[in-house]
Design a protein around this motif. Structure first.
Motif, mmCIF file in Angstrom:
data_model
loop_
_atom_site.group_PDB
_atom_site.id
_atom_site.type_symbol
_atom_site.label_atom_id
_atom_site.label_comp_id
_atom_site.label_asym_id
_atom_site.label_seq_id
_atom_site.Cartn_x
_atom_site.Cartn_y
_atom_site.Cartn_z
ATOM 1 N N VAL A 284 -35.152 4.911 -31.328
ATOM 2 C CA VAL A 284 -35.387 3.475 -31.174
ATOM 3 C C VAL A 284 -36.872 3.159 -31.307
ATOM 4 C CG1 VAL A 284 -35.373 1.597 -29.473
ATOM 5 C CG2 VAL A 284 -33.312 2.978 -29.816
ATOM 6 N N GLU A 287 -37.841 3.456 -35.011
ATOM 7 C CA GLU A 287 -37.340 2.361 -35.848
ATOM 8 C C GLU A 287 -38.064 1.056 -35.554
ATOM 9 O OE1 GLU A 287 -35.391 2.702 -38.279
ATOM 10 O OE2 GLU A 287 -34.466 4.650 -37.964
ATOM 11 N N ILE A 306 -30.651 0.448 -24.187
ATOM 12 C CA ILE A 306 -30.986 0.476 -25.612
ATOM 13 C C ILE A 306 -29.757 0.840 -26.450
ATOM 14 C CG2 ILE A 306 -33.427 0.984 -25.286
ATOM 15 C CD1 ILE A 306 -32.767 3.938 -25.852
ATOM 16 N N TRP A 345 -28.722 -0.734 -30.950
ATOM 17 C CA TRP A 345 -30.073 -1.160 -31.336
ATOM 18 C C TRP A 345 -30.624 -0.342 -32.498
ATOM 19 C CZ3 TRP A 345 -33.198 -5.114 -30.929
ATOM 20 C CH2 TRP A 345 -32.941 -6.073 -29.972
ATOM 21 N N THR A 346 -30.302 0.936 -32.565
ATOM 22 C CA THR A 346 -30.803 1.743 -33.685
ATOM 23 C C THR A 346 -30.296 1.192 -35.014
ATOM 24 O OG1 THR A 346 -28.961 3.240 -33.210
ATOM 25 C CG2 THR A 346 -31.140 3.911 -32.461
#
Length: 582
Positions: A284, A287, A306, A345-346
């Motif tokens: 995360v 990115e 996350i 989220w990734t």
């Protein structure tokens, strides 16, 4: 001497005077406080002084604080609302919707409803009969009743705060007057709830109600551990329960409570404070272009969710970055829903890459919430320990391998000798009957066996038993029968009176616990007629719904479905059908 009492901030003194008085009164003994009270009263009497008290202008206005809860958050807020309302002069009572007759709402005066949504838009388990009655044709008119709704939910679900929305709309449709706009709150609800309750109660309070000085003369009980101050429990045992040939992995974990002061009852839950997978945190940060900030990495590991991606976050990320393509997707409900399905989220950061500052990114995130596991032990048998049964959640979505935040931490990264931060979440609505003579019927599948292990340990420790009937489900008898040897020992010793198993994959036709219930429907009816309490624990989305449908059919006993549903609702209302599903 420990401090026993503090003056409330509403006391008619300046802040510095309150601080000074706290130093004297707060640490005074009972004898010293009594002497001081008598001295001041005598002084006023000698000088002919009497305190001025607002004259009563009539009966106190009625206020009903309703709550529907699954985890206890709504109930805790209702208790706080009662305290605040009492200070403002209301005649206030608090009521669980599971224990109220819908017809009585027409005489409530004013209602503050604190309603939690459970799962994907469902009302809390015990609240289901109330919802059916409220939405039914026989619900009373509520003309002349004022109301306000505080809704709790989880924005990771599509039907966010749906139960609160339904109550809000239904009250209005029945003629009640909305006294304050509904508020929909996410997992970080505490601050928003406090402000809304204060504002709403002050708005509803009559102008001539005066005020009530509220002083709590009791020292608050110190919690052994809490959500905000968990206990670091040593892991004293950690081993697999399932065979190597099982399709999924389940582990047994034993936690030491030595020195914590923590107590629990079978049926309660252990709240576990999870940490994110370091590999996911690194991905995360990479990115999002966050570099390798050690402090930020620690914060993302311990404090923020996350994994979950919500519609609100998608919209906020689009607004923050000014990404027109993302904004178009976020504002189209159908496309947004399709994108969010199974993504984290990734995925968002990879698909719509933008470099963010640490504060910008964390402002988009939700807090990392505790995960709750049914306690799988009885302190009467294991002492200062708590046992957990944890299934490893591993799956694929949007082309990526995923792992459950807490279950992955427990199964993959925690080991014997390590520690886990925990606290207890009491569940008074999922306990053994007070009378040992009451028969119990325990239905569970997979890790749903966990609380029943605690029940059976309790029955062993207290010498009760023989009237307990267990109906357990698993995939394969040889690979997935959790706690098999212990359960068979309890059956032999008489702690467990009867055991029926459903191994869903051991024959061509799948066989589940609801099939056992239907096959044994006459025995089930007989035990219920004898006053048995029925328990259900396990998967909510499929197993629990199928069991409910089967129970409704069994209780209908040849009549129409509504008769069976009424009979099931009667068991729920009587506290004889208890659920712990997830």
């Amino acid at each position: 001497m420990s401090k026993l009492i503090a003056l409330p901030h509403t006391a008619p003194f300046a802040p510095e005077q309150i601080a000074a008085l706290d130093q004297v009164i707060g640490a005074a003994s009972v004898v010293q406080r009594a002497w001081l009270a008598g001295f001041l009263a005598g002084l006023d009497a000698a000088e002919g002084k009497q305190p001025s008290v607002p004259a009563a202008t009539g009966p106190k206005p009625k206020l009903l604080v309703l709550y529907a809860t699954e985890s206890g958050n709504s109930e805790a807020l209702a208790a706080k609302a009662k305290q605040e309302a009492a200070k403002l002069g209301f005649a206030v009572r608090v009521q669980d919707v599971a224990d109220i007759d819908v017809q009585s709402l027409k005489d409530a005066g004013t209602i503050i409803a604190i309603i939690a949504t459970w799962g994907d838009g469902e009302p809390p388990q015990r609240a289901a009969p109330f919802f059916r009655a409220l939405m039914g044709e026989a619900a009373p008119r509520l003309d002349g009743v004022k109301f306000a709704v505080l809704a709790l939910g989880d924005s990771s679900y599509a039907q966010f705060c749906e139960s609160g929305r339904q109550v809000d709309a239904r009250f209005e449709a029945l003629g009640a007057t909305r006294a304050a706009a509904r508020i929909d709150l996410d997992l970080d609800y505490e601050a928003g709830a406090k402000t809304w309750l204060t504002t709403t109660l002050e708005t509803l309070a009559p102008a001539d109600a005066g005020s009530v000085i509220h002083v709590d003369f009791h020292k608050p009980a110190t919690e052994a551990a809490s959500k905000s101050a968990p206990f670091a429990a040593e892991i004293t045992a950690h081993h697999k329960l399932t065979s190597e040939r099982a399709e999924s992995e389940t582990v047994h974990v034993e936690l030491s409570l030595a020195g914590s002061g923590i107590t629990y009852e079978p049926g309660d839950a252990i709240g576990l404070v999870p940490e994110n997978d370091p590999a996911l945190v690194a991905a995360v940060m990479r990115e999002a272009g966050l570099g390798d900030d050690a402090a930020l990495r620690e914060t993302l590991t311990t404090s923020y969710d996350i994994s979950t991606l919500t519609a609100k976050q998608l919209l906020n990320y689009a607004a923050l970055t000014g990404d027109a393509q993302l904004a178009a997707l976020a504002e189209d409900e159908a496309k947004r829903t399709e994108f969010l399905a199974g993504r984290q989220w990734t995925d968002l950061l990879e698909t719509f890459p933008h470099q963010l500052g640490g504060a910008e990114f964390t402002a988009l995130l939700r807090p990392l919430a505790p995960r709750y596991y049914s306690v799988a032990s009885s302190q009467k048998l294991v002492g200062e320990e708590a046992h957990l049964t944890v299934a490893r959640l591993a799956y694929s979505s949007a082309g990526r391998a995923r792992l459950g935040v807490a279950s992955g931490m427990i199964t993959d990264r925690l080991r014997e000798g390590g520690s886990a931060k925990i606290f207890v979440r009491p569940n008074p609505h999922f306990r053994l009957p007070q009378s040992a003579a009451t028969p119990v019927i325990m239905i569970g599948a997979g890790t749903g066996v966990a609380p029943y292990r605690g029940f059976l340990q309790e029955l062993e420790a207290t010498g009760a038993g023989t009237s307990a009937w267990a109906i357990f489900g698993h995939r394969h008898f040889l690979y997935d029968f959790l706690y098999q040897l212990e359960i068979q020992d309890w059956l032999k010793s008489g702690v467990l009176g009867r055991l029926d198993l459903a191994s869903s994959r051991d024959q061509p036709e799948k066989r589940y616990v609801q099939h056992v219930l239907w096959e044994q429907r006459q025995e089930l009816r007989r035990r219920l007629d004898d006053g048995a309490t029925l328990y259900l624990c396990g998967d909510a989305k499929h197993m629990a719904r199928d069991v409910d449908a089967t129970l409704t059919r069994i209780l209908a006993d040849g009549r129409d479905e509504s008769a069976g549903q009424a009979a099931l609702d009667a068991l729920i209302s009587a506290g004889r059908y208890k659920k712990d599903v997830y």
